[in-house]
Design an enzyme around this catalytic site. Structure first.
Site, PDB file in Angstrom:
ATOM      1  N   HIS A   1       0.464   8.273   7.213  1.00 55.36           N
ATOM      2  CA  HIS A   1       1.434   7.539   8.041  1.00 55.36           C
ATOM      3  C   HIS A   1       2.452   8.454   8.700  1.00 55.36           C
ATOM      4  O   HIS A   1       3.282   7.998   9.462  1.00 55.36           O
ATOM      5  CB  HIS A   1       2.200   6.529   7.184  1.00 55.36           C
ATOM      6  CG  HIS A   1       1.330   5.459   6.617  1.00 55.36           C
ATOM      7  ND1 HIS A   1       1.087   5.333   5.277  1.00 55.36           N
ATOM      8  CD2 HIS A   1       0.623   4.483   7.215  1.00 55.36           C
ATOM      9  CE1 HIS A   1       0.280   4.318   5.063  1.00 55.36           C
ATOM     10  NE2 HIS A   1      -0.024   3.785   6.216  1.00 55.36           N
TER      11      HIS A   1
ATOM     12  N   HIS B   1       1.670   6.933   2.753  1.00 62.82           N
ATOM     13  CA  HIS B   1       1.109   8.253   2.469  1.00 62.82           C
ATOM     14  C   HIS B   1       1.118   9.175   3.684  1.00 62.82           C
ATOM     15  O   HIS B   1       1.589   8.806   4.750  1.00 62.82           O
ATOM     16  CB  HIS B   1      -0.300   8.117   1.887  1.00 62.82           C
ATOM     17  CG  HIS B   1      -1.251   7.374   2.787  1.00 62.82           C
ATOM     18  ND1 HIS B   1      -1.725   7.894   3.948  1.00 62.82           N
ATOM     19  CD2 HIS B   1      -1.796   6.133   2.675  1.00 62.82           C
ATOM     20  CE1 HIS B   1      -2.523   7.024   4.524  1.00 62.82           C
ATOM     21  NE2 HIS B   1      -2.582   5.945   3.773  1.00 62.82           N
TER      22      HIS B   1
ATOM     23  N   LYS C   1       0.864  -1.187   0.000  1.00 64.53           N
ATOM     24  CA  LYS C   1       0.000   0.000   0.000  1.00 64.53           C
ATOM     25  C   LYS C   1       0.900   1.237   0.000  1.00 64.53           C
ATOM     26  O   LYS C   1       2.027   1.178   0.480  1.00 64.53           O
ATOM     27  CB  LYS C   1      -0.856   0.032   1.271  1.00 64.53           C
ATOM     28  CG  LYS C   1      -1.866  -1.099   1.367  1.00 64.53           C
ATOM     29  CD  LYS C   1      -3.279  -0.562   1.160  1.00 64.53           C
ATOM     30  CE  LYS C   1      -4.321  -1.638   1.272  1.00 64.53           C
ATOM     31  NZ  LYS C   1      -4.796  -1.835   2.638  1.00 64.53           N
TER      32      LYS C   1
HETATM   33  N1  ARG Z   1      -0.573  -1.786  10.025  1.00 63.37           N
HETATM   34  C1  ARG Z   1      -1.587  -1.073  10.739  1.00 63.37           C
HETATM   35  C2  ARG Z   1      -2.199  -0.009   9.854  1.00 63.37           C
HETATM   36  O1  ARG Z   1      -1.571   0.454   8.917  1.00 63.37           O
HETATM   37  C3  ARG Z   1      -1.065  -0.409  11.975  1.00 63.37           C
HETATM   38  C4  ARG Z   1      -0.468  -1.346  12.983  1.00 63.37           C
HETATM   39  C5  ARG Z   1      -0.531  -0.794  14.364  1.00 63.37           C
HETATM   40  N2  ARG Z   1       0.140  -1.599  15.320  1.00 63.37           N
HETATM   41  C6  ARG Z   1      -0.355  -2.679  15.911  1.00 63.37           C
HETATM   42  N3  ARG Z   1       0.409  -3.323  16.749  1.00 63.37           N
HETATM   43  N4  ARG Z   1      -1.585  -3.067  15.716  1.00 63.37           N
HETATM   44  O2  ARG Z   1      -3.323   0.394  10.124  1.00 63.37           O
END
Ligand code: ARG
Length: 566
Positions: free
Chosen positions: A133, A130, A127
């Site tokens: 983030h 962007h 993805k």
């Molecule tokens: N990958 C997830 C996202 O982009 C965020 C992860 C956050 N961390 C976790 N330990 N759940 O939404």
């Protein structure tokens, strides 16, 4: 450095038996107006104990307090006692501390011997990386820096979103319509296209969803083809993400993402079974959280596959075993509040008392001026573009204002990236905000470039004036209001380092950076530094050097560079 506030509390304690040092410390304030003094102590709470009006108490105390070497003058004002500290002592203490601790000035050892896990950034592979983030990435990095500055050993973890049914979808899409060579040329946009196509086609061809689930299951079972395609997706994504991390100067200690926990899941489910907290729900396994006013946590699907939440539980257990953390911090947007509350509750129900040491540090959303970000609809602003545009704009400005600067490329990067970082760190993290190109690329007012410029200006003063004698500073020369104001801002750094950790709030640090820069600019405009009087010149140069070093440390905490020239 001598802790002036604590010393003052000790002096007050000699006259106030009924309060503890902590209670006294709690009450000491900085007066709203500098003319009123350096510290103030409100006497209202003492009225009951002393059975006297607060202003009378202030009067009496002002006459009885032993000033020692610390206090120059005490003035009672209404119910307050106002203190003026011995400026010479203050100046000496602050300068000595800055010069002796150098790049460690402002740091402390509170966290010695303790591990803190700071998880941040954690984008989903395949993805776009962007503007949405930017917050977790930048704020997370600074929280990691802050813990380090408080003496903790930190472990910066990027919990990559590299697992889940969406990879089944991508595999189906690649196999049907994809070309690995084309993807390699331009990975993220190509993968995004495929992902979007999958959803379009699946609307008329629902069997695609089953196919995708099947491929994900294969991936979980270590099927060779599934694994190779997934690895490919992950590798090309990481290459892209690393470009951004390099630009930002951010490093991680671990990239153990969601997939890392796939083989650790059975043990977690076994443990939950043992502790008797799993329930059956139409073939799936859940933890009922009704008692805690939360929807149930879905731990395992009917087909045996696990979920985002299961991986978070496995990750927390793994981190405790591996790092024996004192705190386990997650810098993740507030949209995931419920998710974090749920899994932390499950970990608690599993009997792990360290669940209380897991912390969700939230922040507000970023929206675009055109509306919400949407990866699927292609409404995204790439973080790399934002950084590159900021660098470009900086270069244009430098080319006009300072065309002879030697390392224009490098400085443009330091200042451009610094501008983006600073804007991100300047407000309370919980506030939502709307991303605007104009604001991000405006370098006016309280911005990163403004602060960096004050640093460069101080460097140039020191370069022009030549060296000064640090062993022979006449502290009495640093006595006018402009000079003392700089000293007082410098003195705040250690306190701010602690405060920003307690609150997990980087903006305390960015605000101090601005206050330091403002105090210096005022001093610079209204005072001569390169003066005849050698004593005065020497002291003023020492002050400029202390300011410069402190501002640099402050910017370092924010992950922002401090160029010498710009
Ligand atoms: N990958 C997830 C996202 O982009 C965020 C992860 C956050 N961390 C976790 N330990 N759940 O939404």
């Amino acid at each position: 450095m001598r802790d002036f506030k604590l010393d003052l509390a000790n002096i007050l304690k000699e006259n106030i038996e009924d309060m503890t040092i902590e209670e006294i410390l709690e009450l000491i304030e900085i007066p709203p107006n500098k003319d009123m003094g350096d510290y103030a102590f409100p006497c209202f709470k003492l009225a009951k104990v002393f059975r006297k009006a607060p202003n009378m108490i202030a009067q009496d105390l002002s006459q009885n307090i032993d000033k020692k070497d610390l206090i120059k003058e005490i003035k009672p004002l209404g119910g307050y006692l106002n203190f003026f500290v011995n400026k010479e002592l203050l100046v000496k203490e602050v300068l000595n501390d800055v010069f002796s601790k150098k790049e460690k000035y402002g740091h402390n050892t509170i966290g010695e011997g303790k591990n803190v896990v700071v998880e941040f950034s954690s984008p989903n592979i395949a993805k776009p990386f962007h503007i949405g983030h930017i917050r977790t990435t930048v704020i997370g990095n600074v929280i990691n820096n802050i813990y380090k500055a408080n003496g903790f050993n930190t472990i910066a973890i990027n919990h990559l979103g590299d697992y889940g049914t969406q990879f089944g979808k991508l595999i189906v899409a690649i196999k049907r319509w994809g070309d690995l060579d084309v993807i390699k040329q331009n990975p993220i946009p190509e993968l995004l296209k495929l992902y979007i196509k999958f959803h379009e086609v699946a609307e008329n061809e629902p069997s695609l969803e089953d196919e995708a689930r099947n491929w994900f299951l294969k991936l979980e079972q270590n099927d060779k083809e599934a694994y190779e395609l997934w690895s490919y997706i992950k590798d090309v994504s990481l290459l892209e993400f690393n470009k951004v991390y390099d630009l930002l100067g951010i490093k991680f200690d671990s990239f153990a993402g969601e997939s890392f926990y796939s083989d650790k899941m059975p043990a977690v489910i076994d443990e939950m079974n043992e502790k008797n907290i799993l329930k059956d729900s139409q073939g799936a396994r859940i933890v009922d959280l009704e008692e805690f006013n939360m929807p149930p946590a879905l731990i395992q699907k009917k087909d045996g596959s696990t979920l985002y939440i299961t991986r978070d539980i496995a990750a927390a257990i793994y981190r405790k075993q591996t790092y024996d953390f004192y705190k386990n911090i997650y810098v993740v947007g507030s949209q995931q509040k419920l998710h974090f509350e749920q899994w932390m509750k499950v970990v608690e129900l599993m009997g792990h008392d360290w669940a209380k040491d897991c912390l969700h540090v939230q922040f507000g959303m970023v929206a675009l001026e055109e509306g919400t970000l949407s990866t699927r609809k292609g409404k995204v602003v790439f973080l790399e573009d934002v950084l590159n545009k900021a660098i470009e704009k900086t270069k244009e400005i430098i080319n006009v204002k300072n065309p002879n600067l030697e390392n224009i490329e490098e400085v443009s990067k330091q200042v451009g990236v610094g501008a983006v970082l600073f804007q991100e760190l300047y407000n309370n993290r919980i506030k939502d905000y709307v991303f605007s190109w104009e604001k991000t690329l405006s370098f006016e007012g309280e911005t990163g470039p403004y602060v960096q410029y004050a640093h460069a200006r101080a460097c140039s003063v020191l370069e022009k004036a030549g060296d000064f004698d640090a062993s022979n500073i006449d502290y009495t020369c640093i006595s006018n209001e402009d000079s003392i104001n700089i000293i007082k801002e410098i003195q705040r750094l250690p306190e701010i380092v602690e405060l920003s950790m307690k609150k997990c709030e980087p903006h305390h640090i960015s605000r101090l950076a601005v206050d330091l820069a403002k105090a210096f600019n005022k001093f610079y405009h209204d005072n001569h530094i390169n003066v005849e009087d050698q004593n005065l010149k020497n002291a003023r140069l020492a002050l400029v050097k202390a300011f410069k070093d402190t501002l640099k440390n402050t910017l370092n905490l924010l992950g922002i560079e401090a160029p010498q020239k710009m």
